[in-house]
Design a protein around this motif. Structure first.
Motif, PDB file in Angstrom:
ATOM      1  N   ASN A 273      27.846  15.463 -36.755  1.00  0.00           N
ATOM      2  CA  ASN A 273      29.175  15.529 -37.366  1.00  0.00           C
ATOM      3  C   ASN A 273      29.075  15.779 -38.875  1.00  0.00           C
ATOM      4  O   ASN A 273      29.800  16.611 -39.425  1.00  0.00           O
TER       5      ASN A 273
ATOM      6  N   TYR B 294      30.062  19.430 -40.664  1.00  0.00           N
ATOM      7  CA  TYR B 294      31.118  19.333 -41.677  1.00  0.00           C
ATOM      8  C   TYR B 294      30.798  20.234 -42.867  1.00  0.00           C
ATOM      9  O   TYR B 294      31.668  20.554 -43.666  1.00  0.00           O
TER      10      TYR B 294
ATOM     11  N   SER C   5      33.053  21.155 -37.622  1.00  0.00           N
ATOM     12  CA  SER C   5      33.216  19.820 -37.039  1.00  0.00           C
ATOM     13  C   SER C   5      34.677  19.486 -36.764  1.00  0.00           C
ATOM     14  O   SER C   5      34.973  18.492 -36.119  1.00  0.00           O
TER      15      SER C   5
END
Length: 185
Positions: A105, A109, A138
């Motif tokens: 994640n 990002y 993400s």
């Protein structure tokens, strides 16, 4: 504010940049290594002494094949110093197998679908009257603004990263080196 939802293809990139600009990008050095536009994101990143932590994290998250894929991707690549500035133990904790989803994640990002060179990002900021909302792979959002002639990205927690080296062209996208790690909600 402008929301990024379209992709700038390599044909669009050529329209935005002059041939001289594209040729100059072939000589970009990052972490003591030449970043070659003929190589993909991973093949260039592994040669940068400034991105060994990022490369280790990408490997631990199982994202190597994705970032070697056709893309195009725009990667905001934190340096080793950016990772080192995180609270003590953060990187070690993220690299543990049980935290793979969290690591993935955080890394995704920093990735945007499409190839967004600095000129395109600056145009989005201008079109957005001073800021642009950028959707990441993400599913999170980064806010891009201009400060002192540089692009500054703000994450969903209020942390800010400055693009220190822009337009490192890859065969499957573009990398912009940043000085902080961006964190999703």
């Amino acid at each position: 504010m402008t929301v990024v939802s379209r992709k700038l293809t390599s044909v669009g990139l050529a329209a935005v940049l002059s041939a001289a600009s594209v040729a100059a990008m072939a000589d970009v050095m990052v972490g003591g290594a030449a970043m070659l536009p003929s190589k993909d994101i991973i093949d260039n990143a592994v040669n940068s002494k400034d991105h060994t932590t990022l490369v280790a994290a990408v490997k631990a998250a199982g994202l190597v094949d994705t970032l070697k894929g056709p893309g195009p991707f725009t990667v905001f690549a934190p340096t080793n110093a950016a990772f080192a500035a995180l609270p003590a133990g953060t990187v070690d904790a993220l690299l543990k197998p049980e935290n793979k989803a969290m690591l993935t994640n955080v890394l995704t990002y920093h990735v945007v679908a499409g190839q967004w060179d600095a000129a395109a990002v600056r145009k989005m900021i201008m079109d957005g009257k001073g800021s642009a909302m950028i959707k990441t792979v993400s599913g999170g959002t980064l806010t891009a603004k201009s400060a002192g002639g540089k692009v500054v990205l703000t994450d969903e927690k209020g942390g800010a990263a400055t693009v220190t080296i822009a337009d490192v062209v890859q065969s499957n996208g573009v990398i912009h080196v940043i000085d902080k790690v961006l964190l999703p909600k």
